[in-house]
Design an enzyme around this catalytic site. Sequence first.
Site, PDB file in Angstrom:
ATOM      1  N   ARG A 114       1.187   5.790  17.314  1.00  0.00           N
ATOM      2  CA  ARG A 114       0.596   6.403  16.118  1.00  0.00           C
ATOM      3  C   ARG A 114       0.019   7.760  16.510  1.00  0.00           C
ATOM      4  O   ARG A 114      -0.152   8.062  17.682  1.00  0.00           O
ATOM      5  CB  ARG A 114      -0.565   5.543  15.566  1.00  0.00           C
ATOM      6  CG  ARG A 114      -0.196   4.180  15.008  1.00  0.00           C
ATOM      7  CD  ARG A 114       0.614   4.266  13.722  1.00  0.00           C
ATOM      8  NE  ARG A 114       0.849   2.937  13.180  1.00  0.00           N
ATOM      9  CZ  ARG A 114       1.836   2.129  13.554  1.00  0.00           C
ATOM     10  NH1 ARG A 114       2.689   2.510  14.482  1.00  0.00           N
ATOM     11  NH2 ARG A 114       1.990   0.938  13.002  1.00  0.00           N
ATOM     12  N   GLU A 142     -11.934  -1.503   8.556  1.00  0.00           N
ATOM     13  CA  GLU A 142     -11.908  -0.393   9.504  1.00  0.00           C
ATOM     14  C   GLU A 142     -10.499  -0.161  10.048  1.00  0.00           C
ATOM     15  O   GLU A 142      -9.684  -1.057  10.100  1.00  0.00           O
ATOM     16  CB  GLU A 142     -12.877  -0.658  10.677  1.00  0.00           C
ATOM     17  CG  GLU A 142     -12.515  -1.798  11.594  1.00  0.00           C
ATOM     18  CD  GLU A 142     -12.920  -3.167  11.061  1.00  0.00           C
ATOM     19  OE1 GLU A 142     -13.212  -3.277   9.860  1.00  0.00           O
ATOM     20  OE2 GLU A 142     -12.903  -4.137  11.851  1.00  0.00           O
ATOM     21  N   LYS A 194       1.464   4.172  -2.962  1.00  0.00           N
ATOM     22  CA  LYS A 194       1.291   5.603  -2.689  1.00  0.00           C
ATOM     23  C   LYS A 194       2.517   6.374  -3.180  1.00  0.00           C
ATOM     24  O   LYS A 194       2.391   7.440  -3.776  1.00  0.00           O
ATOM     25  CB  LYS A 194       1.075   5.840  -1.195  1.00  0.00           C
ATOM     26  CG  LYS A 194      -0.286   5.411  -0.683  1.00  0.00           C
ATOM     27  CD  LYS A 194      -1.373   6.275  -1.277  1.00  0.00           C
ATOM     28  CE  LYS A 194      -2.742   5.998  -0.699  1.00  0.00           C
ATOM     29  NZ  LYS A 194      -3.807   6.644  -1.488  1.00  0.00           N
ATOM     30  N   LYS A 233     -15.131  -1.940  19.583  1.00  0.00           N
ATOM     31  CA  LYS A 233     -14.881  -2.964  20.607  1.00  0.00           C
ATOM     32  C   LYS A 233     -15.364  -2.480  21.975  1.00  0.00           C
ATOM     33  O   LYS A 233     -15.974  -3.229  22.725  1.00  0.00           O
ATOM     34  CB  LYS A 233     -13.384  -3.301  20.666  1.00  0.00           C
ATOM     35  CG  LYS A 233     -12.903  -4.093  19.447  1.00  0.00           C
ATOM     36  CD  LYS A 233     -11.391  -4.244  19.455  1.00  0.00           C
ATOM     37  CE  LYS A 233     -10.874  -4.803  18.134  1.00  0.00           C
ATOM     38  NZ  LYS A 233      -9.400  -4.858  18.066  1.00  0.00           N
ATOM     39  N   TYR A 290       0.855  -1.205   0.000  1.00  0.00           N
ATOM     40  CA  TYR A 290       0.000   0.000   0.000  1.00  0.00           C
ATOM     41  C   TYR A 290       0.888   1.251   0.000  1.00  0.00           C
ATOM     42  O   TYR A 290       0.651   2.202  -0.754  1.00  0.00           O
ATOM     43  CB  TYR A 290      -0.907  -0.051   1.237  1.00  0.00           C
ATOM     44  CG  TYR A 290      -1.691   1.203   1.515  1.00  0.00           C
ATOM     45  CD1 TYR A 290      -2.804   1.550   0.749  1.00  0.00           C
ATOM     46  CD2 TYR A 290      -1.342   2.048   2.577  1.00  0.00           C
ATOM     47  CE1 TYR A 290      -3.526   2.710   1.018  1.00  0.00           C
ATOM     48  CE2 TYR A 290      -2.067   3.200   2.853  1.00  0.00           C
ATOM     49  CZ  TYR A 290      -3.157   3.519   2.072  1.00  0.00           C
ATOM     50  OH  TYR A 290      -3.875   4.674   2.341  1.00  0.00           O
TER      51      TYR A 290
END
Length: 342
Positions: A227, A198, A160, A207, A156
Amino acid sequence: MSTENLKKALVMGAGGFIGSHMVKRLKKEGFWVRGVDLKYPEYAETAADEFVQGDLRDPLLVKNVMSDSHWDEVYQFAADMGGAGFVFTGENDADIMHNSALVNLNVAHQAAKDKNTERIFYSSSACMYPEHNQLDSDNPNCTEDSAYPADPDSEYGWEKLFSERVFLAFMRNYGITVRVARYHNIFGPEGTWDGGREKAPAAMCRKAALAKEGDSIEVWGPGTQTRSFLYIDECIEATIRFMRGEFIGPVNIGSEEMIAMNDFAKMAIQVSNKALDIYNIDGEDFFNKYGHKCPIGVNGRNSDNSLYFEKVGWKVSEPLINGMQRTFSWINQQIIEGKKSS
Ligand code: NAD
């Protein structure tokens, strides 16, 4: 009402999360908007004046949606993408590369042919940054100039990087005006929240919303990986300001509020107002449950917004918890209403 004097925008990927929010924003500003996507937005009616359901891998479709008008702004958000459970397992690599690259090649090529677009925005991703700068969870380096030598940890990310270069090459050789931004984990209401595509904020909220008092919510990997997450409204504002400025990019659009995934899970628990524990699943346990290795991604990643501020002169500022509260409320309501992502 005549639409002749209105500014016109074309939004590709208008059925997706960021694209559908961008359409709303452009409509509020008075644009006439055409949206294009394989699918209509899942959670609300599209705000677009015209919505073309079609496949942007098809050059004829791209020609049909781009060539018939002058465009003040074109946003290219369409991509075959999802969260870690979709992009980091390896199982979707060929589709991700093939599908998204075809879309980007078609769009850049058509814009060069038509010369009828004032400027095109391309949404790249922080996933294109090299893994070797993101090994230390406390000190990741994601400055724009750290992109090369390239070594993204996913296909991915490679796609990009390739597509950034496609748009920049068409700019140099054919004179199209492009803007390239690298998004870092955008989240908020009306984003995919179940079904496998998701991303972490929605998954954590789901969750926590589904858990009963005393349950544990699952966090993939050790939970020490870091992150940052940017709320959708600030993403749209940052994108618009960058799009209409003079800087070409690539530039980061993200938040600098870095958080470890276990602390992020605790935040989701906090906004759910429940007493829940965390269960870190990894290794063999993960494999036995999901049938593939745990898709954790890099150890650390954070947006570095210095260049954005230098070039655009604006800063994102909303605390993460505010966006998590709104996202949790929306997902909780989806669950109460018995809805599911398709
Ligand atoms: P999304 O998956 O919600 O939206 C992408 C949309 O593209 C989907 O609606 C999908 O149907 C559409 N699409 C895919 N292939 C298509 C095709 N062949 N023809 C027509 N439409 C097609 O994703 P999003 O979160 O809204 O992301 C938008 C863009 O931003 C993507 O390019 C993504 O890679 C990039 N990005 C997003 C994030 C994030 O955290 N959301 C982070 C980095 C980069």
